[in-house]
Design an enzyme around this catalytic site. Structure first.
Site: not given
Ligand code: 5RP
Length: 222
Positions: A28, A30-31, A81-82, A94-95, A97, A103
């Site tokens: 989850t 943007s990446t 995942d990012g 992480k988290g 988002g 995740e």
């Molecule tokens: C969501 C996450 C995302 O992987 C983390 O926040 C990175 O987000 P982005 O790719 O937008 O920088 O853990 O819960």
């Protein structure tokens, strides 16, 4: 290159890790969204995906990628995942988002965690990014007191003037001001607090591969 261009570059590079004819786990943020857009271009290569959030499920479906319930899937080769922060050894925060629990669950079923991030996420010591902790709502004040005793400054994450609720109907406490010397130990300690659903430290099981977008190209770590 902009940060979004770096994210797009790692999303493209991650396609190399997508196995043919299998189900994959998708994160989850943007990446991860850039990755889903890339996956959409080769969607016939995969049988489907398990999503780590409602938002990701919706984006996968918008590309015509079948979304499976994790209960129907025994194992997956990869989870992609990012991260908000990552160390050279693959420990992550992480988290950002608010999807940390799903995740961690989806990642636990995958053999490899492929982290995709722009190079600014690479750190020597985790903790500059506030550490998200998902909590059962009735326990949020009690958990916040326990987190404060660890030396950080807990703040309940808000949205539109109300506590943000996750896809699981829980709340997020962001723990500010920690320097996390031993992420594996802290992950175990916070997981052990009654009322905590999940801590956004991914250290006991970190990334197996990290693809980092830099001005000099995509760098592979771990
Ligand atoms: C969501 C996450 C995302 O992987 C983390 O926040 C990175 O987000 P982005 O790719 O937008 O920088 O853990 O819960």
């Amino acid at each position: 290159m902009t940060q979004d261009e770096l994210k797009q570059a790692v999303a493209r590079a991650a396609i190399e890790y997508v196995p043919s004819g299998e189900i994959i786990g998708v994160g989850t943020g943007s990446t991860a969204n850039f990755f889903i857009d890339e996956l959409g271009k080769i969607k016939d290569r995969v049988k489907g995906a398990v999503a780590s959030s409602e938002a990701t499920a919706e984006r996968l479906r918008s590309h015509g990628i079948p979304v499976l319930d994790l209960n129907e899937v025994e194992s997956m080769s990869v989870y992609i995942d990012g991260a908000d922060e990552i160390t050279a050894t693959g420990a992550m925060i992480k988290g950002g988002g608010a999807a940390l629990t799903r995740e961690k669950i989806v990642a636990s079923v995958a053999r490899q965690f492929i982290c995709i991030a722009d190079g600014s996420k690479l750190v020597d010591v985790l903790g500059n990014f506030p550490l998200p902790v998902e909590v059962i709502p009735m326990a949020q004040a009690a958990v916040a007191r326990r987190l404060k005793a660890l030396g950080g400054e807990p703040r309940l994450r808000m949205k539109d003037g109300k506590p943000l609720l996750t896809d699981n109907g829980c709340m997020i406490i962001d723990l500010h001001g920690l320097k996390i010397a031993d992420p594996t130990q802290l992950e175990a300690e916070i997981n052990n607090i009654v009322g905590v659903v999940t801590v956004g430290l991914f250290a006991q099981r970190g990334a197996d591969v990290a693809l980092l977008g830099t001005a000099d190209g995509v760098k592979k770590l771990t």
